[in-house]
Design a protein around this motif. Structure first.
Motif, PDB file in Angstrom:
ATOM      1  N   GLU A 124       0.827  -1.202   0.000  1.00 56.01           N
ATOM      2  CA  GLU A 124       0.000   0.000   0.000  1.00 56.01           C
ATOM      3  C   GLU A 124       0.862   1.253   0.000  1.00 56.01           C
ATOM      4  O   GLU A 124       0.507   2.261  -0.617  1.00 56.01           O
ATOM      5  CB  GLU A 124      -0.937  -0.003   1.204  1.00 56.01           C
ATOM      6  N   GLY A 132      -8.597  -0.365  -6.353  1.00 51.85           N
ATOM      7  CA  GLY A 132      -9.732  -1.271  -6.192  1.00 51.85           C
ATOM      8  C   GLY A 132     -11.014  -0.677  -6.726  1.00 51.85           C
ATOM      9  O   GLY A 132     -11.839  -1.380  -7.336  1.00 51.85           O
ATOM     10  N   SER A 149      -6.608   4.262   1.074  1.00 49.21           N
ATOM     11  CA  SER A 149      -6.170   3.362   0.019  1.00 49.21           C
ATOM     12  C   SER A 149      -7.422   2.904  -0.722  1.00 49.21           C
ATOM     13  O   SER A 149      -8.511   3.373  -0.470  1.00 49.21           O
ATOM     14  CB  SER A 149      -5.394   2.188   0.623  1.00 49.21           C
ATOM     15  N   GLY A 150      -7.247   1.972  -1.640  1.00 50.53           N
ATOM     16  CA  GLY A 150      -8.414   1.436  -2.329  1.00 50.53           C
ATOM     17  C   GLY A 150      -8.765   2.124  -3.616  1.00 50.53           C
ATOM     18  O   GLY A 150      -9.789   1.806  -4.219  1.00 50.53           O
ATOM     19  N   GLN A 180      -3.842  -5.772 -10.442  1.00 46.47           N
ATOM     20  CA  GLN A 180      -4.498  -6.211  -9.206  1.00 46.47           C
ATOM     21  C   GLN A 180      -5.652  -7.155  -9.509  1.00 46.47           C
ATOM     22  O   GLN A 180      -5.824  -8.193  -8.852  1.00 46.47           O
ATOM     23  CB  GLN A 180      -5.020  -4.999  -8.425  1.00 46.47           C
ATOM     24  N   ARG A 212     -10.519  -4.342  -1.522  1.00 44.18           N
ATOM     25  CA  ARG A 212      -9.452  -3.368  -1.784  1.00 44.18           C
ATOM     26  C   ARG A 212      -9.956  -1.939  -1.635  1.00 44.18           C
ATOM     27  O   ARG A 212      -9.262  -1.065  -1.129  1.00 44.18           O
ATOM     28  CB  ARG A 212      -8.917  -3.570  -3.208  1.00 44.18           C
ATOM     29  N   GLU A 221       2.038   1.732  -3.515  1.00 47.20           N
ATOM     30  CA  GLU A 221       0.900   2.214  -4.313  1.00 47.20           C
ATOM     31  C   GLU A 221       0.641   3.686  -4.051  1.00 47.20           C
ATOM     32  O   GLU A 221       0.457   4.482  -4.984  1.00 47.20           O
ATOM     33  CB  GLU A 221      -0.343   1.396  -3.978  1.00 47.20           C
TER      34      GLU A 221
END
Length: 652
Positions: free
Chosen positions: A215, A571, A567-568, A264, A644, A218
């Motif tokens: 993470e 996703g 985060s995410g 991902q 995610r 990312e």
């Protein structure tokens, strides 16, 4: 006693710091900045001299462009000068047009407030140096209209004098400082873009090989994407070739986001034991090495090389093809003067933050309307400078990304400039009765102002101090009663203080802007789940890519790019693509009724994503176990994307 002792200790620490660092470093000056300071002073003095010798009204305006045209690169300098001239002429034309309207001064001021609100909104919408003309247009119109509304001076003379002084100032600054301004380090910037793309491909390769992904990595890559997106236009300013390359840089950023997101999703849909996936990972490793080595070889990925990996695999290869094509186009432009580039599968949306633009315009327009209306109703000519100051300072702070951080510096710079100008008007200005004496009387202040502006410690305060000094000095207007001098100075300083306090007490919250963007991403996902065809996959990717970059920018401004940053984001991108894929299956006439019903039930659960994404993910996994391909893989992909994206979907 304690206060006196504390002040003595501060003085001792300051003197010790000066001895250790040297006076020049402590003042924020080095050889380069000293040269810059002298050129600024020379440009300001020459501009003022030309305007004074031509007997232009308010000749001190000619020195003002000097302090704001100082830029880091020559391209920014050129664009800022051109846009300053254009914005000034447009603002003067609007101001004069409002004067000619046969309406009450209050109505004129209301229309002026609307114009200022419009310009303040444009500043937030236009990117790079292009927003500067809107800033100048919003500042110049009140300079023409307000004195007329207060029954001062001849408005036509003011409009022409403002334009003439701007032309003189811009031309002189260009001649004195233009060639000495360094060229933008574009080659280093292009290398930074390529290295970022290499990092994105390496991250994706690690995911394709079965790695969990970091993470922190990312977040770092997404943050740098946002920084590069913001830096692109300033670095490429003043160069037609640079602007031609801009679309390729946009494609590189968008495709890099697509590569990371698709990798991902592919990790969920296909295992590393798949030979096609293993070969793709090897090609990605070579591609990353090519990007780092700056090798401008033939295509490594193109549409014809896309294999048979379904779903996210095809999306990943298509994003890699876009990335490769844009990489070659950028290299071809640098080496061969041009290169063909296929139209990318996804084009990033222009950065238009309409909610922020509307809020900035409404706040600036309302503030100026209230002040102008009060000034007109009081009918006090000595408040004219305060009214002008309110319009100018409101436009200036509204244009800043985080105005509440700049506001205290504005108050300090304005206070210094106004204080020095007051002393000048009371003691020196009455004796400056000829153009030569005018220039001679104000030149020492401009020299000091050049050093204050060029210093790394006082750069922004230097701009405000110099501008406020020139405005409050009224250089060339001769002697004035003491009461009038203090009234003018205090009204200008009061305007700076009042506007600054408004933004300090009602700050622009970057964290709220970030939350608003997160909510917009959720709403788009829910709209996609609500009905087929409402948001296409390519449109979703383009819109969400732009919002991702803007979200990271707002988080940086809010100081929340650490562990608290949501985060995410990748996703969420994958979730949108998976929903679009389900919509396509449901719309296919060959899809059986049971499968279509399962899809609609799954989409129904996705229409409210701010509840419990984890529970929804569990439901998707159950449907995956009960379904056949390709729906089973899609349900599994949605489940993984929900997990995610959970931090983003539940962020408030």
């Amino acid at each position: 006693m304690a206060d006196a002792s504390g002040r003595r200790m501060e003085v001792v620490r300051m003197l010790s710091d000066i001895r250790e660092r040297g006076l020049g470093e402590w003042l924020g000056l080095d050889r380069q900045s000293v040269g810059t300071a002298l050129r600024l002073a020379l440009a300001a003095i020459v501009s003022l001299s030309i305007a004074a010798m031509l007997h232009i009204e308010n000749a001190y305006w000619a020195a003002m462009p000097t302090w704001v045209l100082l830029q880091a690169t020559r391209g920014q300098f050129i664009e800022r000068g051109v846009f300053r001239i254009f914005g000034t002429m447009l603002g003067a034309a609007v101001g004069f047009g409002l004067i000619l309207l046969p309406v009450d001064p209050l109505v004129q001021c209301a229309l002026l407030a609307l114009w200022i609100a419009f310009c303040a909104s444009l500043v937030q919408i236009l990117r790079g140096m292009h927003s500067y003309w809107a800033l100048m247009a919003g500042m110049t119109a009140p300079i023409v209209l307000v004195p007329s509304a207060m029954a001062l001076d001849e408005p036509l003379h003011i409009a022409f004098a403002r334009v003439e002084c701007t032309l003189i100032g811009v031309i002189v600054v260009a001649l004195v400082s233009g060639l000495s301004t360094p060229v933008a380090p574009r080659e280093a910037f292009y290398r930074r873009v390529r290295l970022l793309c290499a990092d994105a491909v390496s991250y994706a390769e690690h995911m394709v090989r079965g790695g969990a992904g970091s993470e922190a990595q990312e977040r770092r890559i997404l943050t740098e994407m946002s920084e590069i997106d913001q830096a692109a236009r300033p670095v490429l300013a003043g160069s037609l070739e640079g602007y031609r390359r801009l679309r390729h840089i946009d494609t590189l950023i968008t495709a890099s986001l697509g590569v990371m997101a698709a990798a991902q999703a592919l990790r969920v849909r296909s295992g590393v034991e798949n030979p096609e996936v293993a070969r793709l990972a090897e090609r990605m490793q070579r591609f990353s090495a090519t990007l780092r080595a700056e090798e401008h070889t033939h295509h490594l990925f193109d549409e014809e090389s896309i294999g048979t990996i379904p779903g996210p695999g095809r999306r990943l290869e298509r994003a890699l093809a876009d990335l490769d094509s844009a990489r070659l186009a950028l290299a071809g432009l640098m080496d061969n003067g041009g290169a063909d580039i296929a139209r990318p599968s996804v084009s990033i949306r222009p950065d238009r933050d309409w909610p922020l633009a509307i809020r900035a315009g409404a706040a600036t327009g309302a503030l100026t309307l209230v002040v102008l209306a009060i000034g007109i109703m009081l009918d006090e000519p000595m408040l004219t400078f305060g009214m002008l100051g309110m319009c100018i300072y409101a436009m200036l702070l509204s244009s800043m990304p985080v105005p509440q951080q700049i506001a205290p510096k504005l108050i300090g710079g304005a206070a210094i400039g106004v204080a020095v100008a007051t002393v000048y008007r009371l003691t020196i200005a009455p004796h400056a009765t000829t153009p030569f004496l005018l220039v001679a009387s104000i030149a020492p202040f401009l020299v000091v102002g050049g050093f204050v502006r060029a210093s790394r410690r006082t750069g922004f305060q230097g701009v405000e101090a110099n501008m406020s000094f020139l405005m409050a000095s009224q250089a060339g207007t001769g002697a004035a009663p003491v009461a009038a001098v203090f009234a003018t100075s205090l009204s200008l300083l009061g305007a700076a203080t009042l506007v600054s306090l408004v933004y300090m007490l009602l700050p622009r919250r970057a964290d709220r802007d970030a939350a608003r963007i997160s909510a917009a991403i959720r709403r788009d996902l829910e709209r996609m789940a609500a009905g087929p065809g409402d948001v296409a996959a390519a449109q979703w990717h383009a819109r969400t890519s732009r919002r991702t970059l803007r979200l990271m920018l707002h988080l940086a401004r809010a100081g929340k790019l650490g562990d608290s940053a949501p985060s995410g984001l990748l996703g969420a991108l994958n979730l949108g693509h998976a929903v679009a894929a389900m919509q396509d299956i449901a719309a296919d006439p060959m899809t059986d009724r049971t499968t279509r019903q399962n899809i609609w039930e799954a989409l129904e659960t996705l229409r409210s994503l701010d509840g419990d994404p984890r529970r929804t993910a569990e439901s998707m996994m159950k449907w995956s176990a009960q379904s056949t391909e390709p729906l089973a893989s899609l349900f599994a992909e949605i489940s993984a994307a929900l997990l995610r994206a959970e931090p983003l979907l539940t962020a408030r």
